[in-house]
Scaffold this motif. Sequence first.
Motif, PDB file in Angstrom:
ATOM      1  N   TRP A  40       0.810  -1.214   0.000  1.00 33.80           N
ATOM      2  CA  TRP A  40       0.000   0.000   0.000  1.00 33.80           C
ATOM      3  C   TRP A  40       0.850   1.274   0.000  1.00 33.80           C
ATOM      4  N   THR A  41       2.166   1.140   0.136  1.00 35.89           N
ATOM      5  CA  THR A  41       3.033   2.325   0.187  1.00 35.89           C
ATOM      6  C   THR A  41       3.705   2.631  -1.146  1.00 35.89           C
ATOM      7  N   THR A  42       3.481   1.808  -2.164  1.00 39.57           N
ATOM      8  CA  THR A  42       4.136   2.013  -3.458  1.00 39.57           C
ATOM      9  C   THR A  42       3.198   1.653  -4.603  1.00 39.57           C
ATOM     10  N   ASN A  43       3.459   2.217  -5.756  1.00 36.62           N
ATOM     11  CA  ASN A  43       2.702   1.866  -6.960  1.00 36.62           C
ATOM     12  C   ASN A  43       3.376   0.755  -7.744  1.00 36.62           C
ATOM     13  N   SER A  44       4.591   0.401  -7.350  1.00 30.15           N
ATOM     14  CA  SER A  44       5.361  -0.623  -8.044  1.00 30.15           C
ATOM     15  C   SER A  44       4.862  -2.021  -7.667  1.00 30.15           C
ATOM     16  N   MET A  45       4.893  -2.915  -8.635  1.00 28.92           N
ATOM     17  CA  MET A  45       4.506  -4.297  -8.354  1.00 28.92           C
ATOM     18  C   MET A  45       5.627  -5.025  -7.623  1.00 28.92           C
ATOM     19  N   TYR A  46       6.871  -4.675  -7.930  1.00 31.22           N
ATOM     20  CA  TYR A  46       8.027  -5.300  -7.297  1.00 31.22           C
ATOM     21  C   TYR A  46       8.331  -4.557  -5.997  1.00 31.22           C
ATOM     22  N   LEU A  47       8.248  -5.263  -4.870  1.00 30.32           N
ATOM     23  CA  LEU A  47       8.409  -4.635  -3.557  1.00 30.32           C
ATOM     24  C   LEU A  47       9.820  -4.754  -2.994  1.00 30.32           C
ATOM     25  N   LYS A  48      10.730  -5.389  -3.702  1.00 31.83           N
ATOM     26  CA  LYS A  48      12.104  -5.623  -3.249  1.00 31.83           C
ATOM     27  C   LYS A  48      12.107  -6.482  -1.984  1.00 31.83           C
ATOM     28  N   ILE A  49      13.065  -6.245  -1.091  1.00 28.68           N
ATOM     29  CA  ILE A  49      13.164  -7.037   0.143  1.00 28.68           C
ATOM     30  C   ILE A  49      12.189  -6.464   1.164  1.00 28.68           C
ATOM     31  N   VAL A  50      11.246  -7.286   1.588  1.00 26.58           N
ATOM     32  CA  VAL A  50      10.221  -6.831   2.529  1.00 26.58           C
ATOM     33  C   VAL A  50      10.433  -7.355   3.940  1.00 26.58           C
ATOM     34  N   ASP A  51      11.232  -8.404   4.087  1.00 26.38           N
ATOM     35  CA  ASP A  51      11.438  -9.018   5.398  1.00 26.38           C
ATOM     36  C   ASP A  51      12.756  -9.789   5.382  1.00 26.38           C
ATOM     37  N   LYS A  52      13.284 -10.070   6.570  1.00 25.10           N
ATOM     38  CA  LYS A  52      14.523 -10.849   6.710  1.00 25.10           C
ATOM     39  C   LYS A  52      14.348 -11.873   7.819  1.00 25.10           C
ATOM     40  N   PHE A  53      15.018 -13.011   7.647  1.00 22.82           N
ATOM     41  CA  PHE A  53      15.055 -14.051   8.672  1.00 22.82           C
ATOM     42  C   PHE A  53      16.461 -14.644   8.638  1.00 22.82           C
ATOM     43  N   ASN A  54      17.219 -14.436   9.699  1.00 22.84           N
ATOM     44  CA  ASN A  54      18.618 -14.847   9.760  1.00 22.84           C
ATOM     45  C   ASN A  54      19.365 -14.315   8.529  1.00 22.84           C
ATOM     46  N   ASP A  55      19.931 -15.191   7.717  1.00 24.07           N
ATOM     47  CA  ASP A  55      20.662 -14.773   6.517  1.00 24.07           C
ATOM     48  C   ASP A  55      19.774 -14.693   5.285  1.00 24.07           C
ATOM     49  N   TRP A  56      18.518 -15.029   5.420  1.00 27.74           N
ATOM     50  CA  TRP A  56      17.613 -15.052   4.283  1.00 27.74           C
ATOM     51  C   TRP A  56      16.847 -13.745   4.164  1.00 27.74           C
ATOM     52  N   ASN A  57      16.592 -13.361   2.927  1.00 31.29           N
ATOM     53  CA  ASN A  57      15.764 -12.199   2.626  1.00 31.29           C
ATOM     54  C   ASN A  57      14.477 -12.687   1.979  1.00 31.29           C
ATOM     55  N   VAL A  58      13.408 -11.943   2.185  1.00 33.35           N
ATOM     56  CA  VAL A  58      12.141 -12.241   1.539  1.00 33.35           C
ATOM     57  C   VAL A  58      11.834 -11.095   0.588  1.00 33.35           C
ATOM     58  N   SER A  59      11.774 -11.405  -0.702  1.00 37.53           N
ATOM     59  CA  SER A  59      11.409 -10.407  -1.708  1.00 37.53           C
ATOM     60  C   SER A  59      10.017 -10.741  -2.216  1.00 37.53           C
ATOM     61  N   ALA A  60       9.288  -9.701  -2.638  1.00 36.90           N
ATOM     62  CA  ALA A  60       7.906  -9.923  -3.052  1.00 36.90           C
ATOM     63  C   ALA A  60       7.552  -9.114  -4.289  1.00 36.90           C
ATOM     64  N   PHE A  61       6.537  -9.593  -4.964  1.00 36.62           N
ATOM     65  CA  PHE A  61       5.975  -8.985  -6.163  1.00 36.62           C
ATOM     66  C   PHE A  61       4.469  -9.150  -6.026  1.00 36.62           C
ATOM     67  N   VAL A  62       3.706  -8.077  -6.176  1.00 39.94           N
ATOM     68  CA  VAL A  62       2.255  -8.149  -5.996  1.00 39.94           C
ATOM     69  C   VAL A  62       1.572  -7.804  -7.312  1.00 39.94           C
ATOM     70  N   THR A  63       0.640  -8.637  -7.740  1.00 40.32           N
ATOM     71  CA  THR A  63      -0.079  -8.400  -8.990  1.00 40.32           C
ATOM     72  C   THR A  63      -1.260  -7.467  -8.749  1.00 40.32           C
ATOM     73  N   ALA A  64      -1.875  -7.028  -9.840  1.00 41.54           N
ATOM     74  CA  ALA A  64      -3.059  -6.174  -9.731  1.00 41.54           C
ATOM     75  C   ALA A  64      -4.218  -6.913  -9.062  1.00 41.54           C
ATOM     76  N   GLY A  65      -4.245  -8.230  -9.179  1.00 36.42           N
ATOM     77  CA  GLY A  65      -5.278  -9.050  -8.543  1.00 36.42           C
ATOM     78  C   GLY A  65      -4.941  -9.435  -7.115  1.00 36.42           C
ATOM     79  N   LYS A  66      -3.886  -8.856  -6.562  1.00 35.90           N
ATOM     80  CA  LYS A  66      -3.425  -9.056  -5.182  1.00 35.90           C
ATOM     81  C   LYS A  66      -2.833 -10.447  -4.918  1.00 35.90           C
ATOM     82  N   GLN A  67      -2.403 -11.162  -5.980  1.00 31.07           N
ATOM     83  CA  GLN A  67      -1.630 -12.376  -5.779  1.00 31.07           C
ATOM     84  C   GLN A  67      -0.221 -11.935  -5.409  1.00 31.07           C
ATOM     85  N   ARG A  68       0.373 -12.617  -4.424  1.00 28.74           N
ATOM     86  CA  ARG A  68       1.715 -12.262  -3.980  1.00 28.74           C
ATOM     87  C   ARG A  68       2.701 -13.336  -4.403  1.00 28.74           C
TER      88      ARG A  68
END
Length: 144
Positions: free
Chosen positions: A59-87
């Motif tokens: 909700w803070t960007t108009n881009s579909m690609y959200l980059k790194i949204v979360d981290k867990f230890n050495d892992w990063n979580v990257s996300a992409f959201v479609t217009a239909g709200k599929q993540r």
Amino acid sequence: MWIKAVVSTQSTGIVGHHDNPIYEQEHCSRDGQSKKDDYRDLCQFVAHASLDMIGEHMWTTNSMYLKIVDKFNDWNVSAFVTAGKQRFIILHDIKNEDSIRQFFQEVYELYIKTAMNPFYEPNTPIQSQAFHQKVKFLCRRYLI
């Protein structure tokens, strides 16, 4: 989608707008080895735990690609959201943003082609072997 080796992506997944899993792929690695079920469960847990962060970021960007949204230890979580709200979610330990963006873009195009199939019921798990093989190829191409 859900996907470890020396440098790798842990897991990849598509989550529907009702938080239902649509597709998952695991363990796309350089050496081709698959990991134990413990990693599978952990990857799924981390990916699903990041859904709240994805919800906030989308909700803070108009881009579909959200980059790194979360981290867990050495892992990063990257996300992409479609217009239909599929993540589209990737759990990874690589730092190449351009490759991740390209991977998401091509998987999105593949997802659109699948969703346009008259025999595919929207927001249900994708069972296609062709879809799975193409995602696996894209993983090797962009993420390894």
